[in-house]
Every structure is written in C-alpha cells, then in structure tokens.
Design an enzyme around this catalytic site. Structure first.
Site, PDB file in Angstrom:
ATOM      1  N   LEU A 108       0.833  -1.212   0.000  1.00 37.57           N
ATOM      2  CA  LEU A 108       0.000   0.000   0.000  1.00 37.57           C
ATOM      3  C   LEU A 108       0.862   1.254   0.000  1.00 37.57           C
ATOM      4  CD1 LEU A 108      -3.013  -1.026   2.309  1.00 37.57           C
ATOM      5  CD2 LEU A 108      -2.867  -1.095  -0.188  1.00 37.57           C
ATOM      6  N   THR A 111       7.920  -5.516 -18.308  1.00 38.74           N
ATOM      7  CA  THR A 111       7.544  -4.430 -19.208  1.00 38.74           C
ATOM      8  C   THR A 111       8.340  -4.471 -20.510  1.00 38.74           C
ATOM      9  OG1 THR A 111       7.648  -2.024 -19.418  1.00 38.74           O
ATOM     10  CG2 THR A 111       9.210  -3.010 -17.912  1.00 38.74           C
ATOM     11  N   ASP A 112       7.788  -3.846 -21.547  1.00 38.53           N
ATOM     12  CA  ASP A 112       8.532  -3.723 -22.809  1.00 38.53           C
ATOM     13  C   ASP A 112       9.689  -2.728 -22.686  1.00 38.53           C
ATOM     14  OD1 ASP A 112       7.026  -1.364 -22.687  1.00 38.53           O
ATOM     15  OD2 ASP A 112       6.051  -1.626 -24.638  1.00 38.53           O
ATOM     16  N   GLU A 113       9.664  -1.900 -21.617  1.00 40.70           N
ATOM     17  CA  GLU A 113      10.683  -0.846 -21.505  1.00 40.70           C
ATOM     18  C   GLU A 113      12.083  -1.413 -21.297  1.00 40.70           C
ATOM     19  OE1 GLU A 113       9.758   2.640 -19.289  1.00 40.70           O
ATOM     20  OE2 GLU A 113       7.648   2.564 -19.834  1.00 40.70           O
ATOM     21  N   TYR A 139      13.724   3.230 -13.824  1.00 42.16           N
ATOM     22  CA  TYR A 139      12.622   2.257 -13.736  1.00 42.16           C
ATOM     23  C   TYR A 139      12.909   1.033 -14.593  1.00 42.16           C
ATOM     24  CZ  TYR A 139       8.248  -0.008 -15.128  1.00 42.16           C
ATOM     25  OH  TYR A 139       7.291  -0.945 -15.429  1.00 42.16           O
ATOM     26  N   ALA A 195      15.638  -0.007 -15.906  1.00 41.23           N
ATOM     27  CA  ALA A 195      16.858  -0.733 -15.503  1.00 41.23           C
ATOM     28  C   ALA A 195      16.563  -1.664 -14.330  1.00 41.23           C
ATOM     29  CB  ALA A 195      17.958   0.260 -15.140  1.00 41.23           C
ATOM     30  N   LYS A 251      13.595  -2.975 -13.616  1.00 42.92           N
ATOM     31  CA  LYS A 251      12.754  -4.076 -14.113  1.00 42.92           C
ATOM     32  C   LYS A 251      13.638  -5.075 -14.868  1.00 42.92           C
ATOM     33  CE  LYS A 251       8.852  -4.603 -13.870  1.00 42.92           C
ATOM     34  NZ  LYS A 251       7.983  -5.226 -12.832  1.00 42.92           N
ATOM     35  N   ARG A 269      10.654  14.658 -20.910  1.00 43.13           N
ATOM     36  CA  ARG A 269      11.167  13.745 -19.875  1.00 43.13           C
ATOM     37  C   ARG A 269      12.653  13.486 -20.195  1.00 43.13           C
ATOM     38  NH1 ARG A 269       8.064   8.059 -19.704  1.00 43.13           N
ATOM     39  NH2 ARG A 269       6.738   9.104 -18.191  1.00 43.13           N
TER      40      ARG A 269
HETATM   41  P1  NAD Z   1       0.966   0.367  -9.849  1.00 44.89           P
HETATM   42  O1  NAD Z   1       2.023   1.353  -9.475  1.00 44.89           O
HETATM   43  O2  NAD Z   1      -0.406   0.847 -10.167  1.00 44.89           O
HETATM   44  O3  NAD Z   1       0.818  -0.722  -8.695  1.00 44.89           O
HETATM   45  C1  NAD Z   1       1.919  -1.268  -8.021  1.00 44.89           C
HETATM   46  C2  NAD Z   1       1.394  -1.904  -6.735  1.00 44.89           C
HETATM   47  O4  NAD Z   1       2.523  -2.505  -6.067  1.00 44.89           O
HETATM   48  C3  NAD Z   1       0.783  -0.903  -5.761  1.00 44.89           C
HETATM   49  O5  NAD Z   1      -0.424  -1.414  -5.244  1.00 44.89           O
HETATM   50  C4  NAD Z   1       1.831  -0.781  -4.654  1.00 44.89           C
HETATM   51  O6  NAD Z   1       1.279  -0.482  -3.377  1.00 44.89           O
HETATM   52  C5  NAD Z   1       2.463  -2.171  -4.694  1.00 44.89           C
HETATM   53  N1  NAD Z   1       3.840  -2.185  -4.166  1.00 44.89           N
HETATM   54  C6  NAD Z   1       4.831  -1.303  -4.435  1.00 44.89           C
HETATM   55  N2  NAD Z   1       5.952  -1.656  -3.766  1.00 44.89           N
HETATM   56  C7  NAD Z   1       5.648  -2.791  -3.079  1.00 44.89           C
HETATM   57  C8  NAD Z   1       6.391  -3.643  -2.217  1.00 44.89           C
HETATM   58  N3  NAD Z   1       7.678  -3.402  -1.913  1.00 44.89           N
HETATM   59  N4  NAD Z   1       5.780  -4.724  -1.693  1.00 44.89           N
HETATM   60  C9  NAD Z   1       4.463  -4.991  -1.963  1.00 44.89           C
HETATM   61  N5  NAD Z   1       3.725  -4.193  -2.754  1.00 44.89           N
HETATM   62  C10 NAD Z   1       4.309  -3.122  -3.319  1.00 44.89           C
HETATM   63  O7  NAD Z   1       1.585  -0.456 -11.060  1.00 44.89           O
HETATM   64  P2  NAD Z   1       0.862  -1.141 -12.303  1.00 44.89           P
HETATM   65  O8  NAD Z   1       0.791  -0.173 -13.407  1.00 44.89           O
HETATM   66  O9  NAD Z   1      -0.337  -1.854 -11.842  1.00 44.89           O
HETATM   67  O10 NAD Z   1       1.997  -2.205 -12.702  1.00 44.89           O
HETATM   68  C11 NAD Z   1       2.005  -3.513 -12.122  1.00 44.89           C
HETATM   69  C12 NAD Z   1       3.181  -4.292 -12.694  1.00 44.89           C
HETATM   70  O11 NAD Z   1       3.058  -4.373 -14.106  1.00 44.89           O
HETATM   71  C13 NAD Z   1       4.538  -3.637 -12.435  1.00 44.89           C
HETATM   72  O12 NAD Z   1       5.452  -4.664 -12.154  1.00 44.89           O
HETATM   73  C14 NAD Z   1       4.886  -2.936 -13.739  1.00 44.89           C
HETATM   74  O13 NAD Z   1       6.279  -2.874 -13.914  1.00 44.89           O
HETATM   75  C15 NAD Z   1       4.239  -3.885 -14.736  1.00 44.89           C
HETATM   76  N6  NAD Z   1       3.812  -3.286 -16.012  1.00 44.89           N
HETATM   77  C16 NAD Z   1       3.003  -2.173 -16.001  1.00 44.89           C
HETATM   78  C17 NAD Z   1       2.557  -1.662 -17.223  1.00 44.89           C
HETATM   79  C18 NAD Z   1       1.645  -0.456 -17.279  1.00 44.89           C
HETATM   80  O14 NAD Z   1       1.411   0.062 -18.379  1.00 44.89           O
HETATM   81  N7  NAD Z   1       1.097   0.011 -16.170  1.00 44.89           N
HETATM   82  C19 NAD Z   1       2.959  -2.261 -18.421  1.00 44.89           C
HETATM   83  C20 NAD Z   1       3.811  -3.378 -18.377  1.00 44.89           C
HETATM   84  C21 NAD Z   1       4.218  -3.889 -17.160  1.00 44.89           C
HETATM   85  O1  DAU Z   2       5.585   0.415 -21.663  1.00 50.68           O
HETATM   86  C1  DAU Z   2       5.123  -0.099 -20.443  1.00 50.68           C
HETATM   87  C2  DAU Z   2       5.256   0.953 -19.373  1.00 50.68           C
HETATM   88  O2  DAU Z   2       4.236   1.912 -19.602  1.00 50.68           O
HETATM   89  C3  DAU Z   2       5.163   0.400 -17.950  1.00 50.68           C
HETATM   90  O3  DAU Z   2       6.238  -0.470 -17.725  1.00 50.68           O
HETATM   91  C4  DAU Z   2       5.177   1.538 -16.922  1.00 50.68           C
HETATM   92  O4  DAU Z   2       4.977   1.015 -15.624  1.00 50.68           O
HETATM   93  C5  DAU Z   2       4.052   2.489 -17.259  1.00 50.68           C
HETATM   94  O5  DAU Z   2       4.077   3.589 -16.371  1.00 50.68           O
HETATM   95  C6  DAU Z   2       4.166   2.983 -18.700  1.00 50.68           C
HETATM   96  O6  DAU Z   2       5.338   3.827 -18.865  1.00 50.68           O
HETATM   97  P1  DAU Z   2       5.298   5.140 -19.781  1.00 50.68           P
HETATM   98  O7  DAU Z   2       6.390   6.046 -19.349  1.00 50.68           O
HETATM   99  O8  DAU Z   2       5.220   4.794 -21.224  1.00 50.68           O
HETATM  100  O9  DAU Z   2       3.827   5.700 -19.335  1.00 50.68           O
HETATM  101  P2  DAU Z   2       3.316   7.161 -18.969  1.00 50.68           P
HETATM  102  O10 DAU Z   2       1.831   7.077 -18.886  1.00 50.68           O
HETATM  103  O11 DAU Z   2       4.052   7.768 -17.834  1.00 50.68           O
HETATM  104  O12 DAU Z   2       3.669   7.984 -20.285  1.00 50.68           O
HETATM  105  C7  DAU Z   2       3.189   7.593 -21.558  1.00 50.68           C
HETATM  106  C8  DAU Z   2       3.806   8.535 -22.583  1.00 50.68           C
HETATM  107  O13 DAU Z   2       3.239   9.845 -22.400  1.00 50.68           O
HETATM  108  C9  DAU Z   2       5.301   8.701 -22.439  1.00 50.68           C
HETATM  109  O14 DAU Z   2       5.881   8.858 -23.721  1.00 50.68           O
HETATM  110  C10 DAU Z   2       5.455  10.004 -21.641  1.00 50.68           C
HETATM  111  C11 DAU Z   2       4.255  10.801 -22.083  1.00 50.68           C
HETATM  112  N1  DAU Z   2       3.677  11.731 -21.080  1.00 50.68           N
HETATM  113  C12 DAU Z   2       3.415  11.241 -19.823  1.00 50.68           C
HETATM  114  C13 DAU Z   2       2.878  12.064 -18.861  1.00 50.68           C
HETATM  115  C14 DAU Z   2       2.605  11.544 -17.466  1.00 50.68           C
HETATM  116  C15 DAU Z   2       3.370  13.039 -21.425  1.00 50.68           C
HETATM  117  O15 DAU Z   2       3.597  13.453 -22.589  1.00 50.68           O
HETATM  118  N2  DAU Z   2       2.841  13.855 -20.461  1.00 50.68           N
HETATM  119  C16 DAU Z   2       2.590  13.421 -19.189  1.00 50.68           C
HETATM  120  O16 DAU Z   2       2.136  14.260 -18.352  1.00 50.68           O
END
Ligand code: NAD
Ligand code: DAU
Length: 355
Positions: free
Chosen positions: A37, A136-138, A162, A164, A166, A294
């Site tokens: 949390l 993640t694809d990153e 981030y 790195a 992952k 960024r």
């Molecule tokens: P999020 O930030 O919404 O959720 C992360 C959750 O992990 C939160 O509930 C947080 O409280 C919990 N958490 C953080 N540190 C913790 C710890 N030390 N122990 C236990 N719980 C902890 O993230 P999300 O977007 O739901 O992403 C979930 C997973 O999917 C991540 O591993 C992320 O790298 C991966 N992922 C996300 C995306 C995306 O687009 N959001 C895409 C590809 C992969």
């Molecule tokens: O590709 C998967 C990843 O996607 C996950 O691993 C990450 O956890 C998730 O956060 C996401 O990363 P991004 O950096 O791609 O997502 P974000 O929504 O932060 O940004 C999407 C794109 O939009 C990116 O090119 C940055 C840009 N952006 C983001 C924000 C927050 C803006 O232009 N303005 C903004 O205010």
C-alpha cells in the site's frame, strides 16, 4: 477452478487489482493478495471483495522474506504472480532508490522465499508450481521509426532507472530458472490503460486534468510512440501464460496498437467532447500544452506479440477505440475514486513534476 491459492503481489495497484477482481469473478480460485500500500496501492480498488472468503489481503512488503515464506507455507500456494513494483518512469528519475529496493531487492527476496518453498514441495505440487513475473517492454529500450517491434529475443537496453530495475529483476528471475530450476514465467507487456489507473500516468492524468479545466501536458513534441493495451486483455494474457506457458520462457504481450502521445490525447479530447462536453462548448483539445521533455525519453515502443498468439492462442479482444471509450466512461462514473486517490500527496507530486 483450482481450490488451491495463488499469491498475487501488488494486487491493490492498477493492473493487480484488475487481475484479482477478474480472477475471483471468473471463479479461477482463491487469492492471497500482498501489497505494501504505497501511494499507488489503494484498498478501495478491492472494495468489491470485502467479506469475500476467496480473497485474503495482507499489507506487507515483498522484500520481507520471512512474511513471504510464511504466507507461501501457510496457504500452500500453487503459484505467485508478481505485479508489485514501483512503476512510474518520472518518479524513478527523481527517486531511483526505492525502485532498486522494491523492483530488484524485493523481487530477489520473493524469489528466495519461493525457492525455499518450492524446494520442499514434492510430486504434482512441485511440478505444478509457477512463479510468474510481470515485466515491461521498456527493458528493451527504444526503437527508431522503422525498426521491427520488440520480440522476446530483442537485446535488453533499458534507459530509465525504472526500466533498468525491471530489467535487473527479469535477469534474476531468469537466473533462478537456469541455476535452480525454479519454474518461472516472465511476461513483458506494453502500456496498459483502463479502470483504476493512477492519475499520474498519461491517460488518466489527461482525463483528470481535462475535467478539472487544467492544462493537458505533452512532453516534448508529443511524437513519442507507445503500444496501448486495455488492462483486461493484459490480465487475460497473464492467466493464459500461467495456465499454459512453458517454464523458463518469456512472452511479449501487446495491443498491436501504436499511437503517438499527441494522437492519444487528441482521441481522449474527442471522446470527452462527446461524453462530457465543456460548459463553454469548446473542445478539451484547447487545453493541450507542450511542456519540457522527460529526461532520456524513449522515442518508440512496439511489441511483437506473435509468440503468445502462436503458442498460447492469446490475442487482445479490445481495439483502442473500444478500450478508450470504456476507460473514459469508467472515469466519468467513478469521480469519487479519482477524488480519493488525488489527495495531498498526489497534489505535491503534480506541483513538483509540472512546475
Ligand atoms: P501500480 O504502481 O499501479 O501498482 C503497483 C502496486 O505494487 C501498488 O499497489 C503498490 O502499493 C504495490 N507495491 C509497491 N511496492 C511494493 C512492495 N515493496 N511490496 C508490496 N507491494 C508493493 O503499477 P501497475 O501499473 O499496476 O503495474 C504492475 C506491474 O506491471 C509492475 O510490475 C509494472 O512494472 C508492470 N507493467 C506495467 C505496465 C503499465 O502500463 N502500467 C505495463 C507493463 C508492465
Ligand atoms: O511500456 C510499459 C510501461 O508503460 C510500464 O512499464 C510503466 O509502468 C508504465 O508507467 C508505462 O510507462 P510510460 O512512461 O510509457 O507511461 P506514462 O503514462 O508515464 O507515459 C506515456 C507517454 O506519455 C510517455 O511517452 C510520456 C508521455 N507523457 C506522460 C505524462 C505523465 C506526457 O507526454 N505527459 C505526461 O504528463
């Protein structure tokens, strides 16, 4: 339906909560949900499971090996799905330490707990155990405009703290299979969107700011490309990999949906103009504001999801149009949720990030 429990980490966050809610709704079995949390985790995301005996919530850190070991043993866990992570790239630029702690050290401690637990299982319990790591694809870095999409054999070249961290966790997971035989699965997914997405990420931030009459910040020229996947499609892919994936393999998951950031924001403005028009009748697009880029911003991500389709028969069900319409509708219908997560700490973050 399998009566034995799975352990989900990070199940109070965006993707994890969608996964847990669907897993239980579909009768896939009971869940122990471990979440620290942090600011990104919200018990309200799991409100629908209050009092449901199929869901056990434990507030804990994945880096707490003793607690993880105890939960694995006590609930005779059959699989771990590891979502827990620090997930926001912009936060990793200002505060990388916590990313190393959770994403690298936390995953290591969880792997150690899993290795010890799995080591004392026998027979079918041992054969069936799985450790699924959600990545993640990153980790693959950035693509040029005409480069082929990332396949599972693309070299790792992470560019942000981030990605790195992952990447480091993916390597540890891989090593635990190669060295100890732990039955691991790794998934590398593209950008998700959908309900309960924390409004620090592009899509929910833009919806939130649009409705609040605030600027819609686009980093740099807005021509960066992301491959968008509706969150329930990601959850379905994870269920499929858990069910039929081959231990030691990695699976790329994506939406075949490459969009520039500017076009995503323009689409959101058009949907909002239709679904919740501005009082003055003008378009939300007038709120688009180009802001400083960024640092180290990756230009393009694109996932080649043909392996998971060929080997496991998974394909996304939603198009970007259907997914975005559902997403905007969810946010319009759940403004109380948005208010509950955009409290003081959120406002401090926004003030610093967009100063
Ligand atoms: P999020 O930030 O919404 O959720 C992360 C959750 O992990 C939160 O509930 C947080 O409280 C919990 N958490 C953080 N540190 C913790 C710890 N030390 N122990 C236990 N719980 C902890 O993230 P999300 O977007 O739901 O992403 C979930 C997973 O999917 C991540 O591993 C992320 O790298 C991966 N992922 C996300 C995306 C995306 O687009 N959001 C895409 C590809 C992969
Ligand atoms: O590709 C998967 C990843 O996607 C996950 O691993 C990450 O956890 C998730 O956060 C996401 O990363 P991004 O950096 O791609 O997502 P974000 O929504 O932060 O940004 C999407 C794109 O939009 C990116 O090119 C940055 C840009 N952006 C983001 C924000 C927050 C803006 O232009 N303005 C903004 O205010």
């Amino acid at each position: 339906m399998d009566d034995r429990m799975i352990l989900v980490t990070g199940g109070a966050g965006f993707i994890g909560s969608n996964f847990v809610l669907e897993w239980i709704a579909q009768g896939c079995g009971p869940v122990v949900n471990v979440d620290k949390l942090t600011y990104a985790g919200n018990r309200g995301n799991l409100a629908a499971l209050e009092g449901d005996a199929r869901h056990v919530f434990v507030q804990a850190d994945i880096g707490d090996r003793a607690t993880m070991s105890d939960l694995l043993q006590r609930h005779r866990i059959r699989a771990i799905v590891n979502f827990a992570a620090e997930s926001h790239v912009d936060r990793s630029i200002g505060s990388p330490g916590v990313f190393v702690q959770t994403n690298v050290v936390g995953t290591f401690e969880l792997l150690e707990a899993a290795r010890a637990y799995w080591g004392q299982l026998a027979g079918t319990e041992r054969d069936a155990f799985r450790f699924l790591h959600v990545s993640t694809d990153e980790v693959y870095g950035t693509l040029e405009k005409n480069d082929p999409a990332f396949s599972e054999t693309h070299r790792y070249l992470p560019n942000s703290p981030y990605s790195a961290t992952k990447a480091a966790s993916d390597h540890l997971v891989r090593a635990y299979h190669h060295t100890y035989g732990l039955p691991v699965l790794t998934t590398n997914c593209s950008n998700n969107y959908g309900p309960r997405h924390f409004p620090e990420k592009l899509i929910p931030l833009v919806i939130h700011n649009a409705l609040g009459g605030l600027p819609l910040p686009i980093y740099g020229d807005g021509a960066q490309v992301r491959d968008w996947l509706y969150v329930t499609d990601h959850c379905a892919a994870i269920r499929r990999v858990l069910e039929a994936g081959v231990p030691g393999e990695t699976y790329n998951i994506g939406g075949w949906n490459e969009k520039t950031n500017l076009s995503v924001v323009q689409t959101l403005c058009a949907v909002l103009d239709r679904e919740s028009p501005r009082a003055d009748g003008r378009s939300y697009a007038e709120q688009i504001t180009f802001v400083k880029d960024r640092p180290g911003h990756d230009r393009r991500y694109a996932i080649d999801a043909s392996k998971i389709e060929r080997e496991l028969g998974w394909r996304p069900a939603e198009t970007f149009e259907t997914g975005i319409a559902k997403t905007v509708r969810w946010y319009l219908d759940n403004q109380a949720w948005v208010r509950s997560v955009t409290s003081g700490a959120y406002r401090n973050w926004v003030a610093e990030q967009y100063a």
